[in-house]
Design a protein around this motif. Structure first.
Motif, PDB file in Angstrom:
ATOM      1  N   LYS A  20       0.729  -0.990   0.071  1.00 29.86           N
ATOM      2  CA  LYS A  20      -0.102   0.027   0.064  1.00 29.86           C
ATOM      3  C   LYS A  20       0.890   1.188   0.124  1.00 29.86           C
ATOM      4  O   LYS A  20       0.620   2.098  -0.715  1.00 29.86           O
ATOM      5  CB  LYS A  20      -0.849  -0.067   1.107  1.00 29.86           C
ATOM      6  CG  LYS A  20      -1.939  -0.966   1.219  1.00 29.86           C
ATOM      7  CD  LYS A  20      -2.933  -1.294   2.180  1.00 29.86           C
ATOM      8  CE  LYS A  20      -4.091  -2.093   2.391  1.00 29.86           C
ATOM      9  NZ  LYS A  20      -4.578  -2.223   3.514  1.00 29.86           N
ATOM     10  N   LEU A  21       2.103   1.251   0.868  1.00 31.34           N
ATOM     11  CA  LEU A  21       2.976   2.533   0.774  1.00 31.34           C
ATOM     12  C   LEU A  21       3.510   2.665  -0.590  1.00 31.34           C
ATOM     13  O   LEU A  21       3.543   3.823  -1.080  1.00 31.34           O
ATOM     14  CB  LEU A  21       3.963   2.118   1.880  1.00 31.34           C
ATOM     15  CG  LEU A  21       3.489   2.204   3.269  1.00 31.34           C
ATOM     16  CD1 LEU A  21       4.580   1.776   4.164  1.00 31.34           C
ATOM     17  CD2 LEU A  21       3.141   3.673   3.780  1.00 31.34           C
ATOM     18  N   LEU A  22       3.866   1.376  -1.137  1.00 37.62           N
ATOM     19  CA  LEU A  22       4.538   1.670  -2.451  1.00 37.62           C
ATOM     20  C   LEU A  22       3.533   2.057  -3.595  1.00 37.62           C
ATOM     21  O   LEU A  22       3.949   2.891  -4.367  1.00 37.62           O
ATOM     22  CB  LEU A  22       5.184   0.520  -2.929  1.00 37.62           C
ATOM     23  CG  LEU A  22       6.418   0.009  -2.008  1.00 37.62           C
ATOM     24  CD1 LEU A  22       6.640  -1.368  -2.244  1.00 37.62           C
ATOM     25  CD2 LEU A  22       7.510   0.913  -2.429  1.00 37.62           C
ATOM     26  N   GLU A  23       2.381   1.551  -3.606  1.00 36.58           N
ATOM     27  CA  GLU A  23       1.298   2.207  -4.447  1.00 36.58           C
ATOM     28  C   GLU A  23       0.856   3.540  -4.141  1.00 36.58           C
ATOM     29  O   GLU A  23       0.542   4.282  -5.079  1.00 36.58           O
ATOM     30  CB  GLU A  23       0.005   1.234  -4.238  1.00 36.58           C
ATOM     31  CG  GLU A  23       0.126  -0.124  -4.877  1.00 36.58           C
ATOM     32  CD  GLU A  23      -1.028  -0.871  -4.283  1.00 36.58           C
ATOM     33  OE1 GLU A  23      -1.820  -0.640  -3.639  1.00 36.58           O
ATOM     34  OE2 GLU A  23      -1.265  -2.017  -4.779  1.00 36.58           O
ATOM     35  N   LEU A  24       1.238   4.092  -2.841  1.00 35.89           N
ATOM     36  CA  LEU A  24       0.939   5.554  -2.928  1.00 35.89           C
ATOM     37  C   LEU A  24       2.143   6.180  -3.445  1.00 35.89           C
ATOM     38  O   LEU A  24       1.859   7.370  -3.944  1.00 35.89           O
ATOM     39  CB  LEU A  24       0.784   5.864  -1.363  1.00 35.89           C
ATOM     40  CG  LEU A  24      -0.772   5.507  -0.498  1.00 35.89           C
ATOM     41  CD1 LEU A  24      -0.481   5.722   0.865  1.00 35.89           C
ATOM     42  CD2 LEU A  24      -1.921   6.167  -1.182  1.00 35.89           C
ATOM     43  N   ALA A  25       3.035   5.491  -3.318  1.00 38.03           N
ATOM     44  CA  ALA A  25       4.387   6.516  -3.529  1.00 38.03           C
ATOM     45  C   ALA A  25       4.490   6.581  -5.166  1.00 38.03           C
ATOM     46  O   ALA A  25       4.896   7.435  -5.632  1.00 38.03           O
ATOM     47  CB  ALA A  25       5.539   5.456  -3.205  1.00 38.03           C
ATOM     48  N   ASP A  84       9.307   7.851 -10.575  1.00 34.55           N
ATOM     49  CA  ASP A  84      10.390   7.289  -9.603  1.00 34.55           C
ATOM     50  C   ASP A  84      10.464   5.747  -9.644  1.00 34.55           C
ATOM     51  O   ASP A  84       9.914   4.935  -9.786  1.00 34.55           O
ATOM     52  CB  ASP A  84       9.632   7.592  -8.199  1.00 34.55           C
ATOM     53  CG  ASP A  84      10.754   7.072  -7.191  1.00 34.55           C
ATOM     54  OD1 ASP A  84      12.007   6.728  -7.709  1.00 34.55           O
ATOM     55  OD2 ASP A  84      10.310   7.084  -6.119  1.00 34.55           O
ATOM     56  N   TYR A  85      11.721   5.533 -10.550  1.00 37.50           N
ATOM     57  CA  TYR A  85      12.024   4.170 -11.119  1.00 37.50           C
ATOM     58  C   TYR A  85      12.063   3.401  -9.604  1.00 37.50           C
ATOM     59  O   TYR A  85      11.650   2.212  -9.645  1.00 37.50           O
ATOM     60  CB  TYR A  85      13.395   4.118 -11.682  1.00 37.50           C
ATOM     61  CG  TYR A  85      14.005   2.736 -12.063  1.00 37.50           C
ATOM     62  CD1 TYR A  85      13.330   2.034 -13.038  1.00 37.50           C
ATOM     63  CD2 TYR A  85      14.913   2.297 -11.190  1.00 37.50           C
ATOM     64  CE1 TYR A  85      13.805   0.790 -13.344  1.00 37.50           C
ATOM     65  CE2 TYR A  85      15.261   1.073 -11.337  1.00 37.50           C
ATOM     66  CZ  TYR A  85      14.554   0.037 -12.531  1.00 37.50           C
ATOM     67  OH  TYR A  85      15.069  -1.136 -12.835  1.00 37.50           O
ATOM     68  N   GLU A  86      12.749   3.708  -8.526  1.00 37.39           N
ATOM     69  CA  GLU A  86      12.876   2.900  -7.399  1.00 37.39           C
ATOM     70  C   GLU A  86      11.634   2.435  -6.762  1.00 37.39           C
ATOM     71  O   GLU A  86      11.520   1.252  -6.336  1.00 37.39           O
ATOM     72  CB  GLU A  86      13.804   3.819  -6.300  1.00 37.39           C
ATOM     73  CG  GLU A  86      14.278   2.862  -5.184  1.00 37.39           C
ATOM     74  CD  GLU A  86      15.210   3.500  -4.201  1.00 37.39           C
ATOM     75  OE1 GLU A  86      15.568   2.852  -3.449  1.00 37.39           O
ATOM     76  OE2 GLU A  86      15.534   4.832  -4.520  1.00 37.39           O
ATOM     77  N   SER A  87      10.677   3.338  -6.680  1.00 39.42           N
ATOM     78  CA  SER A  87       9.151   2.856  -5.943  1.00 39.42           C
ATOM     79  C   SER A  87       8.683   1.947  -6.927  1.00 39.42           C
ATOM     80  O   SER A  87       8.071   0.907  -6.637  1.00 39.42           O
ATOM     81  CB  SER A  87       8.366   4.162  -5.742  1.00 39.42           C
ATOM     82  OG  SER A  87       9.025   5.175  -4.792  1.00 39.42           O
ATOM     83  N   GLN A  88       8.723   2.385  -8.258  1.00 34.90           N
ATOM     84  CA  GLN A  88       8.044   1.342  -9.379  1.00 34.90           C
ATOM     85  C   GLN A  88       8.834  -0.022  -9.148  1.00 34.90           C
ATOM     86  O   GLN A  88       8.071  -0.972  -9.265  1.00 34.90           O
ATOM     87  CB  GLN A  88       8.153   1.849 -10.696  1.00 34.90           C
ATOM     88  CG  GLN A  88       7.503   3.155 -10.943  1.00 34.90           C
ATOM     89  CD  GLN A  88       5.761   2.610 -11.299  1.00 34.90           C
ATOM     90  OE1 GLN A  88       5.470   1.755 -11.082  1.00 34.90           O
ATOM     91  NE2 GLN A  88       5.048   4.053 -11.685  1.00 34.90           N
ATOM     92  N   SER A  89      10.121  -0.031  -9.203  1.00 36.99           N
ATOM     93  CA  SER A  89      10.776  -1.189  -9.269  1.00 36.99           C
ATOM     94  C   SER A  89      10.510  -2.108  -8.052  1.00 36.99           C
ATOM     95  O   SER A  89      10.294  -3.452  -8.278  1.00 36.99           O
ATOM     96  CB  SER A  89      12.219  -1.053  -9.463  1.00 36.99           C
ATOM     97  OG  SER A  89      12.958  -2.249  -9.554  1.00 36.99           O
ATOM     98  N   LEU A  90      10.578  -1.469  -7.054  1.00 32.90           N
ATOM     99  CA  LEU A  90      10.338  -2.136  -5.563  1.00 32.90           C
ATOM    100  C   LEU A  90       8.848  -2.763  -5.553  1.00 32.90           C
ATOM    101  O   LEU A  90       8.688  -4.125  -5.105  1.00 32.90           O
ATOM    102  CB  LEU A  90      10.607  -1.415  -4.429  1.00 32.90           C
ATOM    103  CG  LEU A  90      10.699  -1.890  -2.931  1.00 32.90           C
ATOM    104  CD1 LEU A  90      11.713  -2.850  -3.171  1.00 32.90           C
ATOM    105  CD2 LEU A  90      11.035  -0.752  -2.023  1.00 32.90           C
ATOM    106  N   LEU A  91       7.855  -1.867  -6.211  1.00 32.00           N
ATOM    107  CA  LEU A  91       6.626  -2.507  -6.155  1.00 32.00           C
ATOM    108  C   LEU A  91       6.399  -3.571  -6.900  1.00 32.00           C
ATOM    109  O   LEU A  91       5.701  -4.684  -6.853  1.00 32.00           O
ATOM    110  CB  LEU A  91       5.719  -1.351  -6.461  1.00 32.00           C
ATOM    111  CG  LEU A  91       4.041  -1.593  -6.704  1.00 32.00           C
ATOM    112  CD1 LEU A  91       3.453  -2.344  -5.271  1.00 32.00           C
ATOM    113  CD2 LEU A  91       3.088  -0.638  -7.030  1.00 32.00           C
ATOM    114  N   ILE A  92       7.090  -3.583  -8.002  1.00 29.95           N
ATOM    115  CA  ILE A  92       6.924  -4.707  -9.184  1.00 29.95           C
ATOM    116  C   ILE A  92       7.583  -5.842  -8.655  1.00 29.95           C
ATOM    117  O   ILE A  92       6.996  -7.065  -8.491  1.00 29.95           O
ATOM    118  CB  ILE A  92       7.433  -4.386 -10.445  1.00 29.95           C
ATOM    119  CG1 ILE A  92       6.768  -3.099 -11.199  1.00 29.95           C
ATOM    120  CG2 ILE A  92       7.634  -5.348 -11.428  1.00 29.95           C
ATOM    121  CD1 ILE A  92       7.527  -2.352 -12.237  1.00 29.95           C
TER     122      ILE A  92
END
Length: 218
Positions: free
Chosen positions: A29-34, A41-49
Motif C-alpha cells: 500500500k505504501l509503494l502504491e501511494l508512492a 520514480d524508478y526505485e518505487s516502481q521497481s520495488l513495487l513490481i
C-alpha cells in the motif's frame, strides 16, 4: 521519499518470504501511494513490481509494468525478462527491441553512460546476441570501468553455462569456465558455487570413465 523509505524498512526487517502477510500488504500500500504521487520514480516502481512478483501477483506486476513503461522506458527490459519467464518469446523479443531502440543511441552518444549501456547489453542478451553483449560491455569498461557491468556479465555467463550444458554431450569445460568467471565477479554467487561443484564432479566422473577407472560415488 518518505513512503518509499517506510516500505523499504518493512521489507528489510526480515526476508520477504517470512514477512507476515499483513506487513507485506502494508508495504504494498505504501509503494502504491508512492508511485501514484511519483509515477516516474524508478526505485518505487521497481520495488513495487518486485514485491508483486514475489507475492505471486504476476498479473498485477504485468499491469504495473505496462502502466509505468511509458514514463520509465528502462522497464522494457524488465518486461522482456518477465515475458521470457512466462514462455512468451514473441513479446519478450518485442520489448527487448524497444529497449535497444531507446538506449543504444544514448550509449553510443556517450560511451560513459553506464545505465544506458547496461540496458542495451541486457536487451541484446535477451535476443541471444552474446557476441554483441561482450563488445558493448568491453567498450564501456574501457571508457569507464564500473561495477554495474559485472551484473550484466554475470547474466551473460549464466546463459553461456546453460547453453554449454544443453549440447550433447555437455561441454563441461565451457560450463566450468563460465561458473568460475561468475565467481570472479561475485565470489559468493550461490548458483555458481553450487553448479560449479556439480560440473566439476561430472567432469571428474567423465575423466575416470575415459581412463577406464571406476569413478567414486559422491
Amino acid at each position: 521519499a518518505e513512503l518509499l523509505a517506510r516500505a523499504e524498512r518493512i521489507l528489510t526487517e526480515v526476508p520477504t518470504d517470512s514477512t507476515p502477510r499483513e506487513r507485506l500488504s502494508e508495504a504494498q500500500k505504501l509503494l502504491e501511494l508512492a508511485v501514484a504521487s511519483g509515477p516516474s520514480d524508478y526505485e518505487s516502481q521497481s520495488l513495487l513490481i518486485g514485491l508483486l512478483l514475489r507475492t505471486g501477483q504476476t498479473g498485477a506486476a504485468f499491469e504495473r509494468l505496462h502502466q509505468a513503461v511509458g514514463v520509465l522506458p528502462e522497464l522494457h527490459v524488465r518486461l522482456a525478462n518477465l515475458y521470457r519467464s512466462q514462455g512468451n518469446r514473441t513479446l519478450s523479443r518485442e520489448h527487448a527491441r524497444l529497449a535497444i531502440a531507446q538506449f543504444k543511441d544514448l550509449a553510443l552518444e556517450d560511451v560513459t553512460n553506464v545505465p544506458a549501456r547496461c540496458l542495451w547489453a541486457e536487451a541484446e542478451l535477451l535476443l541471444g546476441n552474446h557476441v554483441a553483449v561482450e563488445q558493448i560491455i568491453e567498450q564501456g569498461k574501457k571508457a569507464l570501468p564500473d561495477a554495474r557491468y559485472g551484473s550484466v556479465l554475470i547474466k551473460l555467463r549464466l546463459e553461456g553455462a546453460k547453453k554449454a550444458l544443453e549440447v550433447n554431450p555437455p561441454d563441461l569445460i565451457a560450463a566450468i569456465d563460465a561458473w568460475q568467471e561468475i565467481l570472479e565477479l561475485e565470489p559468493a554467487h550461490p548458483r555458481a558455487l553450487r553448479d560449479l561443484s556439480r560440473c566439476q564432479r561430472r567432469r571428474a566422473r567423465s575423466c575416470h570413465l575415459d581412463s577406464g577407472e571406476t569413478p567414486r560415488g559422491d
